[in-house]
Structures are given as structure tokens and as C-alpha cells.
Design a protein around this motif. Structure first.
Motif, PDB file in Angstrom:
ATOM      1  N   THR A  16     -18.172  27.652   4.179  1.00  0.00           N
ATOM      2  CA  THR A  16     -17.000  27.513   3.312  1.00  0.00           C
ATOM      3  C   THR A  16     -15.973  26.578   3.947  1.00  0.00           C
ATOM      4  OG1 THR A  16     -17.357  29.758   2.480  1.00  0.00           O
ATOM      5  CG2 THR A  16     -15.202  28.766   2.073  1.00  0.00           C
ATOM      6  N   ILE A  17     -15.726  26.769   5.231  1.00  0.00           N
ATOM      7  CA  ILE A  17     -14.801  25.884   5.948  1.00  0.00           C
ATOM      8  C   ILE A  17     -15.314  24.447   5.910  1.00  0.00           C
ATOM      9  CG2 ILE A  17     -13.906  25.298   8.242  1.00  0.00           C
ATOM     10  CD1 ILE A  17     -13.858  28.336   8.820  1.00  0.00           C
ATOM     11  N   ALA A  18     -16.634  24.277   6.088  1.00  0.00           N
ATOM     12  CA  ALA A  18     -17.221  22.932   6.084  1.00  0.00           C
ATOM     13  C   ALA A  18     -16.971  22.221   4.763  1.00  0.00           C
ATOM     14  CB  ALA A  18     -18.721  23.024   6.359  1.00  0.00           C
ATOM     15  N   TRP A  47       0.834  -1.202   0.000  1.00  0.00           N
ATOM     16  CA  TRP A  47       0.000   0.000   0.000  1.00  0.00           C
ATOM     17  C   TRP A  47       0.876   1.263   0.000  1.00  0.00           C
ATOM     18  CZ3 TRP A  47      -1.688  -4.359   2.681  1.00  0.00           C
ATOM     19  CH2 TRP A  47      -2.966  -4.834   2.326  1.00  0.00           C
ATOM     20  N   PRO A  48       0.419   2.346  -0.636  1.00  0.00           N
ATOM     21  CA  PRO A  48       1.217   3.583  -0.721  1.00  0.00           C
ATOM     22  C   PRO A  48       1.134   4.387   0.579  1.00  0.00           C
ATOM     23  CG  PRO A  48      -0.870   3.904  -1.835  1.00  0.00           C
ATOM     24  CD  PRO A  48      -0.838   2.448  -1.396  1.00  0.00           C
ATOM     25  N   LEU A  49       1.747   3.873   1.644  1.00  0.00           N
ATOM     26  CA  LEU A  49       1.585   4.476   2.967  1.00  0.00           C
ATOM     27  C   LEU A  49       2.168   5.884   3.040  1.00  0.00           C
ATOM     28  CD1 LEU A  49       2.244   1.448   5.358  1.00  0.00           C
ATOM     29  CD2 LEU A  49       0.101   2.262   4.355  1.00  0.00           C
ATOM     30  N   ASP A  50       3.248   6.152   2.312  1.00  0.00           N
ATOM     31  CA  ASP A  50       3.823   7.502   2.341  1.00  0.00           C
ATOM     32  C   ASP A  50       2.847   8.523   1.773  1.00  0.00           C
ATOM     33  OD1 ASP A  50       6.125   6.548   3.476  1.00  0.00           O
ATOM     34  OD2 ASP A  50       7.279   6.502   1.608  1.00  0.00           O
ATOM     35  N   GLU A  51       2.200   8.193   0.676  1.00  0.00           N
ATOM     36  CA  GLU A  51       1.235   9.118   0.071  1.00  0.00           C
ATOM     37  C   GLU A  51       0.006   9.274   0.960  1.00  0.00           C
ATOM     38  OE1 GLU A  51      -1.440   9.779  -3.993  1.00  0.00           O
ATOM     39  OE2 GLU A  51      -0.021   8.095  -3.862  1.00  0.00           O
ATOM     40  N   ILE A  52      -0.464   8.177   1.553  1.00  0.00           N
ATOM     41  CA  ILE A  52      -1.612   8.248   2.462  1.00  0.00           C
ATOM     42  C   ILE A  52      -1.281   9.139   3.655  1.00  0.00           C
ATOM     43  CG2 ILE A  52      -3.065   6.899   4.025  1.00  0.00           C
ATOM     44  CD1 ILE A  52      -2.708   4.547   2.017  1.00  0.00           C
ATOM     45  N   ALA A  53      -0.079   8.992   4.196  1.00  0.00           N
ATOM     46  CA  ALA A  53       0.340   9.810   5.340  1.00  0.00           C
ATOM     47  C   ALA A  53       0.419  11.285   4.959  1.00  0.00           C
ATOM     48  CB  ALA A  53       1.685   9.318   5.869  1.00  0.00           C
ATOM     49  N   GLU A  54       0.947  11.581   3.774  1.00  0.00           N
ATOM     50  CA  GLU A  54       1.065  12.972   3.345  1.00  0.00           C
ATOM     51  C   GLU A  54      -0.303  13.623   3.194  1.00  0.00           C
ATOM     52  OE1 GLU A  54       2.489  16.536   2.628  1.00  0.00           O
ATOM     53  OE2 GLU A  54       3.695  14.817   3.270  1.00  0.00           O
ATOM     54  N   ARG A  55      -1.248  12.892   2.676  1.00  0.00           N
ATOM     55  CA  ARG A  55      -2.608  13.438   2.549  1.00  0.00           C
ATOM     56  C   ARG A  55      -3.210  13.722   3.920  1.00  0.00           C
ATOM     57  NH1 ARG A  55      -5.875  11.005  -2.570  1.00  0.00           N
ATOM     58  NH2 ARG A  55      -4.172  10.998  -4.076  1.00  0.00           N
ATOM     59  N   HIS A  56      -2.903  12.891   4.897  1.00  0.00           N
ATOM     60  CA  HIS A  56      -3.415  13.130   6.246  1.00  0.00           C
ATOM     61  C   HIS A  56      -2.696  14.306   6.921  1.00  0.00           C
ATOM     62  CE1 HIS A  56      -5.523   9.224   5.917  1.00  0.00           C
ATOM     63  NE2 HIS A  56      -6.326   9.763   6.812  1.00  0.00           N
ATOM     64  N   ARG A  57      -1.445  14.518   6.589  1.00  0.00           N
ATOM     65  CA  ARG A  57      -0.760  15.711   7.121  1.00  0.00           C
ATOM     66  C   ARG A  57      -1.431  16.980   6.612  1.00  0.00           C
ATOM     67  NH1 ARG A  57       3.800  12.538   5.705  1.00  0.00           N
ATOM     68  NH2 ARG A  57       4.729  11.587   7.570  1.00  0.00           N
ATOM     69  N   ARG A  58      -1.791  16.971   5.348  1.00  0.00           N
ATOM     70  CA  ARG A  58      -2.495  18.124   4.790  1.00  0.00           C
ATOM     71  C   ARG A  58      -3.849  18.295   5.475  1.00  0.00           C
ATOM     72  NH1 ARG A  58      -3.557  19.401  -1.660  1.00  0.00           N
ATOM     73  NH2 ARG A  58      -5.268  20.868  -1.353  1.00  0.00           N
ATOM     74  N   LEU A  59      -4.542  17.182   5.704  1.00  0.00           N
ATOM     75  CA  LEU A  59      -5.832  17.234   6.397  1.00  0.00           C
ATOM     76  C   LEU A  59      -5.679  17.781   7.803  1.00  0.00           C
ATOM     77  CD1 LEU A  59      -8.859  16.522   6.654  1.00  0.00           C
ATOM     78  CD2 LEU A  59      -8.147  14.198   7.306  1.00  0.00           C
ATOM     79  N   ALA A  69     -13.830  18.263   1.553  1.00  0.00           N
ATOM     80  CA  ALA A  69     -12.975  17.941   0.406  1.00  0.00           C
ATOM     81  C   ALA A  69     -11.631  17.377   0.855  1.00  0.00           C
ATOM     82  CB  ALA A  69     -12.766  19.193  -0.454  1.00  0.00           C
ATOM     83  N   GLU A  70     -11.035  17.983   1.885  1.00  0.00           N
ATOM     84  CA  GLU A  70      -9.744  17.493   2.381  1.00  0.00           C
ATOM     85  C   GLU A  70      -9.886  16.106   3.000  1.00  0.00           C
ATOM     86  OE1 GLU A  70      -6.832  18.469   1.923  1.00  0.00           O
ATOM     87  OE2 GLU A  70      -7.096  20.491   1.155  1.00  0.00           O
ATOM     88  N   PHE A  71     -10.979  15.895   3.704  1.00  0.00           N
ATOM     89  CA  PHE A  71     -11.206  14.575   4.312  1.00  0.00           C
ATOM     90  C   PHE A  71     -11.360  13.518   3.226  1.00  0.00           C
ATOM     91  CE2 PHE A  71     -14.045  11.292   6.053  1.00  0.00           C
ATOM     92  CZ  PHE A  71     -13.290  10.883   7.142  1.00  0.00           C
ATOM     93  N   SER A  72     -12.154  13.817   2.200  1.00  0.00           N
ATOM     94  CA  SER A  72     -12.333  12.860   1.104  1.00  0.00           C
ATOM     95  C   SER A  72     -11.012  12.560   0.415  1.00  0.00           C
ATOM     96  CB  SER A  72     -13.340  13.407   0.084  1.00  0.00           C
ATOM     97  OG  SER A  72     -14.621  13.523   0.653  1.00  0.00           O
ATOM     98  N   ARG A  73     -10.219  13.604   0.198  1.00  0.00           N
ATOM     99  CA  ARG A  73      -8.916  13.428  -0.457  1.00  0.00           C
ATOM    100  C   ARG A  73      -7.993  12.539   0.390  1.00  0.00           C
ATOM    101  NH1 ARG A  73      -7.966  18.372  -0.931  1.00  0.00           N
ATOM    102  NH2 ARG A  73      -8.825  18.645  -3.017  1.00  0.00           N
TER     103      ARG A  73
END
Length: 271
Positions: A200-202, A167-179, A207-211
Motif C-alpha cells: 500500500t505504501i509502495a 515554468w510554474p516553479l511554485d506549483e512544482i515545489a509544492e508538489r515536491h513538498r507533499r512528496l 502516485a505521489e512521485f508521479s504527481r
């Protein structure tokens, strides 16, 4: 932005879209397309209109609560791994190629990783979902499932190393850092935000959560680097959901009520 009564206030929609950089003309075209697709019925015109969700749309937008429950149970350590890998293999004839592609898509959507052609694995119990997909696609006779506690991928057999390979754990982790970064800012801004910035924040949070979670197979903690950034980010998001579910308005945003209900069952974060 769907409220308790399955409506969207067009004026609020235009205001939020403007905050996100969309023009009124873009919003009008989007509304026209949604109505043409049978997702909404429009009452009124322009900013004074009310969009009413059709039954077809309402049946498709509820979040997968079982997915959310598993996510937060794992984050809390309440869903330990039993050490078993769940494996599915399929060899679907070329004559039903579309069913083969649909089966592969279903497996990946359930968090499966390809070991090799036609062979996928997950540490989570997905047997009923796999069986259901095979029945729906009428390819049951071409699908094989099994479980094992002894899985090697090439010369790798240590479970955490296997997970890191598949699994692409590095990419998954990076997306969660952004979240996490966005959720930190959102949690500070939400308590004092006026209605339009709040909505707007909602939307940006959704979108960030889905990503962040679209690639996440929800591996159990035993297979992830520790501490896992995903658990930290999702705990902060849970606090945002709770804040978003609070409202003095006659109609509240339904999506974040759904999320907050699941979070309330499993997580009571304090920040």
C-alpha cells in the motif's frame, strides 16, 4: 504490483485495494476491464486468481530510465547547464491539425515552455527527441530548431528569472513538498511493515512521485531556487525505493527494482 515473473497475485491486489478504500466489486470491475483491454490474462477466479501481464503491457510500463538518470544527476550537481537554450518553433497547417496538437503535447511532455504561440524553449538538449517527434508526425518541414545563449522574454533576460517566468516553479515545489512529507513517513514505516501495508505504501509513493514529477521540466540547478525542494524530496524517495527493492519473497515488485537500479548508479543516500 507487477512481480519479477510479470504476474500480480489477485489476493494481494484485493487486500491493497481495500486498504486504499476500494471495494471488492470495484476491483473485480477493474480487473475485468484490464483483461478486456488486453493488458492482462486472468488465471483462476476471485482472490485466488493470478493476473499475467501481456507482452503489450510489459512493453509500456518500464520507467524512463534516461529521465531518472538526468533527474538524479542534476540533483547531485553532476549535470551542469552549458548556458544554452534549445528552441523549437512550428507552424503546422490547419489541414494537419491533429499533428500540430500532437507536436505541442510532445514538446510539453519533454519539459518545453511556451514563449509565445508555436515557440517553445528548454534548457535541456532535446534536439534528437524533437526531431524524432517531427519525423513520426510527418511535419519535419514545418519545424524549426535552434540554440541560443541570449534569450529574453519581454524585458527579462536573466536566466533564473526567465525560468521563473516560463515554468510554474511554485506549483512544482509544492508538489515536491507533499512528496517529501509522504516519503518521510514511508521511510519510517517500511522496515517493519507487513506485506499488505508495504504494498500500500509502495503504491501511494508511486502516485505521489508521479504527481510531483509530471509537471517538472527538470531544469538544471542553475535555474532553480536553492536549496531546491525537488532534490531533497527525490533523495528521500530514492531511499524508499532502495528499501522497497529489499524482499525475502520469491517474487519482488519489479517497478521498484527498476528505480533502485537507476538510483544505485547515481545516488547512495544515507539517512
Amino acid at each position: 504490483m507487477l512481480r519479477d515473473d510479470a504476474t500480480i497475485d489477485a489476493g494481494a491486489l484485493y487486500d491493497v485495494a481495500n486498504e486504499l478504500g476500494m471495494s471488492d466489486q470495484q476491483v473485480r470491475l477493474c480487473i475485468k476491464r484490464l483483461v478486456a483491454d488486453g493488458q492482462f490474462v486472468q488465471d483462476g477466479r476471485g482472490r485466488k486468481a493470478v493476473l499475467r501481464a501481456t507482452d503489450e503491457l510489459r512493453s509500456t510500463i518500464a520507467p524512463d530510465r534516461d529521465y531518472l538518470r538526468l533527474m538524479y544527476a542534476q540533483d547531485r550537481g553532476d549535470a551542469p547547464w552549458d548556458g544554452r537554450w534549445h528552441v523549437v518553433a512550428f507552424a503546422v497547417p490547419e489541414s494537419v491539425r491533429s499533428a500540430r496538437d500532437a507536436m505541442r503535447d510532445a514538446i510539453v511532455r519533454l519539459g518545453g515552455a511556451a514563449v509565445q504561440g508555436g515557440l517553445y524553449v528548454s534548457p535541456n538538449d532535446w534536439d534528437s527527441e524533437i526531431a524524432s517527434a517531427a519525423v513520426q508526425l510527418a511535419i519535419t518541414e514545418h519545424v524549426t530548431t535552434l540554440t541560443t545563449t541570449d534569450l529574453s522574454v519581454g524585458d527579462i533576460d536573466e536566466p533564473r528569472a526567465v525560468a521563473n517566468r516560463l515554468w510554474p516553479l511554485d506549483e512544482i515545489a509544492e508538489r515536491h513538498r507533499r512528496l517529501l512529507a509522504f516519503a518521510d513517513r514511508a521511510l519510517l514505516a517500511l522496515p517493519s511493515a507487513s506485506p499488505t501495508p508495504r504494498l500500500t505504501i509502495a503504491i501511494e509513493l508511486a502516485a505521489e512521485f508521479s504527481r510531483a514529477v509530471e509537471l517538472d521540466p527538470l531544469l538544471p540547478p542553475e535555474l532553480l531556487p536553492q536549496p531546491w525542494i525537488g532534490a531533497t524530496a527525490r533523495a528521500k524517495v530514492a531511499a524508499c525505493w532502495t528499501e522497497l527493492s529489499k524482499s525475502d519473497a520469491p517474487q519482488r515488485i519489479k517497478l521498484f527494482q527498476w528505480y533502485a537500479e537507476v538510483v544505485d548508479e547515481l545516488v547512495r543516500p544515507t539517512f
